[in-house]
Write an enzyme that holds these catalytic residues in place. Structure first.
Site, PDB file in Angstrom:
ATOM      1  N   GLY A 108      38.741  35.406  46.302  1.00 31.24           N
ATOM      2  CA  GLY A 108      38.124  36.579  46.913  1.00 31.24           C
ATOM      3  C   GLY A 108      37.165  37.265  45.953  1.00 31.24           C
TER       4      GLY A 108
ATOM      5  CG  ASP B  75      38.702  51.422  52.446  1.00 27.75           C
ATOM      6  OD1 ASP B  75      38.074  51.539  53.522  1.00 27.75           O
ATOM      7  OD2 ASP B  75      38.314  50.710  51.503  1.00 27.75           O
TER       8      ASP B  75
ATOM      9  CE  LYS C  67      41.675  44.405  43.106  1.00 22.15           C
ATOM     10  NZ  LYS C  67      41.643  45.784  43.643  1.00 22.15           N
TER      11      LYS C  67
ATOM     12  CB  VAL D 195      40.605  38.286  44.010  1.00 20.02           C
ATOM     13  CG1 VAL D 195      42.131  38.174  44.065  1.00 20.02           C
ATOM     14  CG2 VAL D 195      40.172  39.734  44.219  1.00 20.02           C
TER      15      VAL D 195
ATOM     16  N   GLY E   9      35.289  41.296  45.091  1.00 20.09           N
ATOM     17  CA  GLY E   9      35.241  42.732  45.344  1.00 20.09           C
ATOM     18  C   GLY E   9      33.979  43.315  44.741  1.00 20.09           C
ATOM     19  N   GLY E  10      33.893  44.638  44.773  1.00 20.01           N
ATOM     20  CA  GLY E  10      32.696  45.301  44.261  1.00 20.01           C
ATOM     21  C   GLY E  10      32.515  45.175  42.761  1.00 20.01           C
ATOM     22  CG  PHE E  11      34.325  47.254  40.508  1.00 20.83           C
ATOM     23  CD1 PHE E  11      33.165  47.961  40.243  1.00 20.83           C
ATOM     24  CD2 PHE E  11      35.302  47.856  41.286  1.00 20.83           C
ATOM     25  CE1 PHE E  11      32.974  49.244  40.727  1.00 20.83           C
ATOM     26  CE2 PHE E  11      35.126  49.137  41.781  1.00 20.83           C
ATOM     27  CZ  PHE E  11      33.955  49.836  41.503  1.00 20.83           C
TER      28      PHE E  11
END
Length: 369
Positions: free
Chosen positions: A15, A131, A37, A22, A17-19
Site C-alpha cells: 500500500g 476519517d 508503514k 506500507v 500513503g501520503g508520506f
C-alpha cells in the site's frame, strides 16, 4: 534502542500513503508477518504534519481492540518513521469496491456492524476517528473489518471548530461548516458508506470540498422505495441510511448514544456479543491472494514533485538541534510483543557476531597457510 529495520525481512509493498509506503514484513526470529508503514520525515515536515503523526502514535499506544488495526511497535532512523501494525491480508475496502462496484445488503450490514463495534471502543476512549472511509477499513482473511489510520483522530473536545480534517466525501456537514463536532461525525460516515455499498457511489458528489458542501446543503438525499427495490434492499436498510446521513446532528441516528444505532431494526438479526468474539461467518470472504492494486503499489515515490530547494532546507534543518528532538519520543513497543522482538534482536546480534568470528577464523586460517 534495539528496534530497527534490521529485525524485519521486507517482503513487498502492499500500500501507499501520503508520506510513504506500507510493506508486508516478517519478524526474522518468529517469521510472523506484519504491516510496516514507512513514512518519510522529509514529506512529513514539508506538509507540516509533525503533530498529526505524533498524535497518531500516541493514540495507538493506548488502544487495543479486535476491530482495530493495532500497533505493535514504532521506531525511527535518520530519514524515516516506522509503524509496525497488525497485518490484514484481505486488503482495504476501497480495493474491493473497485473490484465489486456494489455489495449485497447482508454484506453491507456486516461491514457496518464491524465498524460500529470498532467505533464504540474508540468513542469509549473519548476519541473521534474523523476519517472513516473504505480506504481506512481493512479485511482479515475471514472477512472481518478493522479500522486503521488515526492520522486525523483526536480526543473529543467541545471547542474544535477550527479542526476540519478528514475526507470531504465522507465528512459530516458540521465539519464542512467549521462547527464544533463530536462522535456523530463518525456515524455520518457510516451512513455515507452504506449508501455507497448499495448504489456504487456516495450520496453527495463533487470534485472538491466546496462542491460537496454545496451538494449537501442544496438538498437532503433520501433513499426511497424504488431505490431500495432496484437494489434488492429492505425498508429497514433505507431507514438506517436515511437517519445516518441526516445533515442536522440532532436528527442523526446515534445522537443519543451508539446503542441507538445498535438497536436499530436493521440490526435485529445481529448478535453483538458473538460478533465481538468473531463467531459469525462473514457473508464476504476475500480471495486467498494478494488483495491490493500491484500497479499502484509499484508506482514511483513521486519525489520529483519536491523542489530541490526544499530538499536543501530539509537537509539544513536536519542539522539543527530541534530536528533531533522533533520525534524524540516516537519509539514504542507493545508489552505483549516485547519478548518476541527482543529475541529477534539478540538473534540478529548473535548472527552478526558469528559472522565476524567466522570471518576472523577464515582470515587466520588463510594467514597460517
Amino acid at each position: 534502542r534495539f528496534l530497527s529495520k534490521s529485525l524485519f525481512d521486507f517482503l513487498y509493498v502492499i500500500g501507499r500513503g501520503g508520506f510513504g509506503k506500507v510493506w508486508k514484513v516478517n519478524l526474522k526470529k518468529t517469521q510472523k508477518c506484519y504491516a510496516l508503514k514507512e513514512m518519510s520525515k522529509l514529506k512529513i515536515i514539508i506538509r507540516r504534519s509533525e503533530k498529526s503523526i505524533q498524535s497518531e502514535r500516541e493514540l495507538l499506544a493506548h488502544l487495543y481492540h479486535p476491530f482495530l488495526v493495532n500497533m505493535i511497535c514504532a521506531f525511527q532512523d535518520y530519514d524515516n518513521l516506522y509503524l509496525v501494525m497488525d497485518l490484514f491480508k484481505g486488503g482495504d475496502l476501497r480495493y474491493h469496491i473497485f473490484i465489486n462496484k456494489k455489495f449485497t445488503e447482508s454484506q453491507s450490514k456486516f461491514f457496518c456492524a464491524n465498524v460500529i463495534l470498532g467505533l464504540e471502543y474508540i468513542h469509549n476512549n473519548n476519541i473521534i476517528h474523523r476519517d472513516i472511509k473504505p480506504e481506512n477499513l481493512v479485511l482479515d482473511q475471514n472477512g472481518y473489518l478493522a479500522i486503521t489510520d488515526f492520522g486525523v483522530a483526536t480526543k473529543n473536545n467541545k471547542n474544535n471548530s477550527n479542526e476540519t480534517s478528514g475526507t470531504p466525501g465522507y465528512m459530516a456537514p458540521e465539519v464542512l461548516c467549521s462547527l464544533n463536532h463530536s462522535f456523530f461525525v463518525d456515524y455520518y460516515a457510516i451512513g455515507v458508506m452504506a449508501y455507497e455499498f448499495m448504489n456504487g457511489h456516495r450520496p453527495y458528489l463533487g470534485r472538491n470540498r466546496k462542491e460537496i458542501k454545496e451538494a449537501i446543503f442544496a438538498k437532503q438525499v433520501i433513499v426511497n422505495r424504488q431505490n431500495l427495490e432496484n437494489n434488492g434492499w429492505s425498508l429497514a436498510a433505507g431507514d438506517f441510511i436515511n437517519r445516518m446521513i441526516q445533515r442536522k446532528v440532532k436528527k442523526r441516528l446515534g445522537y443519543n448514544g451508539i446503542n441507538e444505532i445498535k438497536n436499530h431494526i436493521w440490526f435485529n438479526d445481529i448478535n453483538w456479543d458473538k460478533l465481538l468474539m468473531k463467531q459469525i461467518k462473514s457473508p464476504f470472504i476475500p480471495k486467498n491472494e494478494d488483495n491490493f492494486d500491484k500497479k499502484f503499489c509499484e508506482a514511483s515515490d513521486n519525489f520529483g514533485e519536491i523542489d530541490e530547494s526544499l530538499r536543501e532546507k530539509y537537509y539544513l534543518f536536519s542539522k539543527r538541534k530541534e530536528f533531533k528532538t522533533l520525534f524524540w519520543n516516537y519509539t514504542y513497543i507493545r508489552e505483549e510483543e516485547k519478548q518476541q522482538v527482543l529475541k529477534s534482536y539478540y538473534n540478529d546480534i548473535n548472527m552478526s557476531m558469528n559472522m565476524n568470528v567466522n570471518m576472523n577464523n577464515n582470515f587466520n586460517n588463510d594467514m597460517n597457510r
